[in-house]
Design an enzyme around this catalytic site. Structure first.
Site, short mmCIF file in Angstrom:
data_model
loop_
_atom_site.label_atom_id
_atom_site.label_comp_id
_atom_site.label_asym_id
_atom_site.label_seq_id
_atom_site.Cartn_x
_atom_site.Cartn_y
_atom_site.Cartn_z
N SER A 263 50.29 24.13 13.92
CA SER A 263 49.82 22.89 15.06
C SER A 263 50.71 22.15 15.49
CB SER A 263 48.73 21.85 14.29
OG SER A 263 47.89 21.00 15.25
N LYS A 267 53.68 24.43 16.98
CA LYS A 267 54.71 24.49 18.73
C LYS A 267 55.89 24.62 18.43
CE LYS A 267 50.92 21.07 19.79
NZ LYS A 267 49.73 21.66 19.90
N HIS A 404 40.37 24.14 11.61
CA HIS A 404 42.43 23.22 12.46
C HIS A 404 42.52 23.44 10.97
CE1 HIS A 404 45.78 22.67 14.69
NE2 HIS A 404 45.59 21.30 14.29
C1 GTR Z 1 46.93 17.21 17.56
C2 GTR Z 1 47.03 17.03 19.12
C3 GTR Z 1 47.08 18.92 18.95
C4 GTR Z 1 48.16 19.52 17.64
C5 GTR Z 1 46.94 18.05 16.07
C6 GTR Z 1 47.86 19.09 14.92
O1 GTR Z 1 46.16 15.46 17.46
O2 GTR Z 1 46.13 17.13 20.13
O3 GTR Z 1 47.95 19.02 19.78
O4 GTR Z 1 49.41 19.64 17.00
O5 GTR Z 1 47.13 17.13 16.52
O6 GTR Z 1 49.22 18.71 14.95
O7 GTR Z 1 47.45 18.47 13.74
#
Ligand code: GTR
Length: 426
Positions: A263, A267, A404
């Site tokens: 996540s 990045k 996720h």
């Molecule tokens: C969310 C964000 C994503 C992602 C995620 C994470 O809130 O919108 O871009 O990075 O968090 O890191 O779990």
């Protein structure tokens, strides 16, 4: 004059406007054209590897630096570290656990970074290593009672005030499912991890307690330049500094280092791997917007939403692309392409629509011509594969069922991909 005023006012309105509603419908994706990774800004085509390496790659890197990620500093001259403890029989004898404290300022000043390093005892030669930033503390990656719980700055959920806290003992091993340390050891790899708050606590003012604030003050400045690094840059920088340290670890083969992240840390892993060519393999797990997902699809999270919710992640220049994706001088397939010709793996999860799984696949696919330029196979497929059908040669991709997260299924694919590319025999 009137026109300038109108444009200025329009700019103000756009800057303040609420992000456009989130789209989860393929039919609602705006028509878009992706920049060609093999066409330079002056319109010339990249015909060979030399042109990619000396002209186009530096050009793309620079665009990402100045328009999105910000420019990061290099390795500080004062970098120092110390192994603070070592246990040769960690994880039931599978691993040696070391904790290494790293300082970035003279006389061990500035925010320290704590590396948790497990190396596999069964491997007699230096082991390849997975390097990653964890979210909530080194102690969360395994229930191993020997991991030190270190203090971290965090925002109190109720009061919204920041405070320095030592996480509760109960949080030991809370993210164990995402790390598979025992399996990683059994497969002959080392694992090095650092907590995000050591580099930068993850809230807009968190930089004051992290490396960005420390180096800003050292440079005698009070404000960041519009193209100065953000938190993603700081986490990525920490991954490179961890690699600096790992290069001196006898039990680790730092030439076979895999940078991996989930996540927001996906990045950061992509950005670290794009900039630092010492990383031999790069893995993005569900990195989504600002990571592997194409921005121009505007599916799930968008530039406007990420800039609003996480204004500290990217540089100030990136704000001008909120809801203006078509004007970006790049798209995320070019971030993936910066890893070429090294192997890269992009993974998605079916229910993780916020991260745009299809957009992640399309970024991998559209990065492929750069691997082809090197005479390497890329993804090898044109169609988005069905769930739980990993594909790819030098670019790996899968979309697993579920949410996720990082799961045993994901690790199974990463370990197999790493075995193949880093020459680890089973
Ligand atoms: C969310 C964000 C994503 C992602 C995620 C994470 O809130 O919108 O871009 O990075 O968090 O890191 O779990």
């Amino acid at each position: 004059m009137k026109l300038i005023l109108c444009l200025f006012l329009l700019g103000m309105v756009l800057a303040r406007a609420e992000p456009r509603p989130v789209n989860y419908d393929e039919a609602g994706i705006p028509a878009y054209t992706l920049p060609d990774p093999l066409v330079c800004s002056d319109g010339t085509r990249v015909a060979d590897v030399a042109a990619w390496q000396t002209k186009r790659r530096p050009e793309i890197l620079k665009l990402f630096q100045h328009e999105m990620q910000g420019v990061s500093p290099g390795r500080p001259a004062e970098l120092k570290w110390e192994t603070v403890n070592c246990d040769k029989s960690a994880l039931g004898g599978l691993a040696t656990r070391k904790e290494i404290t790293v300082w970035f300022g003279a006389e061990k000043s500035g925010p320290p970074m704590h590396i948790l390093l497990y190396t596999p005892n069964a491997v007699k030669q230096p082991a390849p290593v997975f390097v990653s930033v964890n979210f909530d503390g080194n102690h969360t990656v395994n229930a191993d009672p020997g991991i030190t719980i270190t203090e971290q700055w965090a925002l109190d959920k109720k009061t919204k005030q920041e405070k320095l806290t030592r996480p509760d003992e109960k949080t030991r091993g809370q993210s164990v499912g995402r790390w598979e340390a025992e399996k990683i050891m059994a497969r002959g790899y080392a694992l090095a991890t650092i907590q995000r708050a050591d580099l930068e606590p993850d809230y807009p003012e968190g930089w004051r307690h992290g490396i960005r604030g420390f180096l800003l003050e050292k440079a005698g400045q009070k404000e960041f330049a519009p193209d100065a690094w953000g938190a993603i840059g700081a986490w990525a920088w920490g991954l490179s500094r961890a690699l600096d340290v790992l290069e001196t670890e006898p039990a680790v083969d730092a030439r076979r280092a895999v940078v991996i992240g989930h996540s927001r840390m996906g990045k950061a892993a992509l950005w670290a791997g794009a900039q630092d060519e010492r990383f031999a393999l790069v893995i993005s797990n569900d990195s989504g917007e600002g990571g592997a997902a194409l921005a121009r699809r505007c599916f799930g999270e968008t530039t406007a939403v990420i800039n609003r919710n996480f204004p500290h992640w990217f540089c100030a220049n990136f704000k001008k692309y909120s809801d203006q994706e078509a004007t970006l001088p790049f798209d995320q397939h070019e971030l993936v392409a910066l890893v070429a010709p090294r192997p890269v793996y992009v993974a998605s999860a079916e229910e993780d629509r916020w991260a745009d799984p299809h957009g992640e696949f399309l970024a991998a696919l559209n990065a492929e011509p750069v691997w082809k330029l090197f005479g390497r196979p890329g993804l090898g497929v044109k169609e988005w594969p069905a769930v739980n059908q990993p594909v790819g040669a030098t670019i790996g991709y899968h979309m697993r069922t579920g949410k996720h997260d990082v799961t045993a299924y994901d690790w199974e694919q990463y370990l197999g991909f790493a075995d193949k590319h880093l020459g680890v025999k089973k």
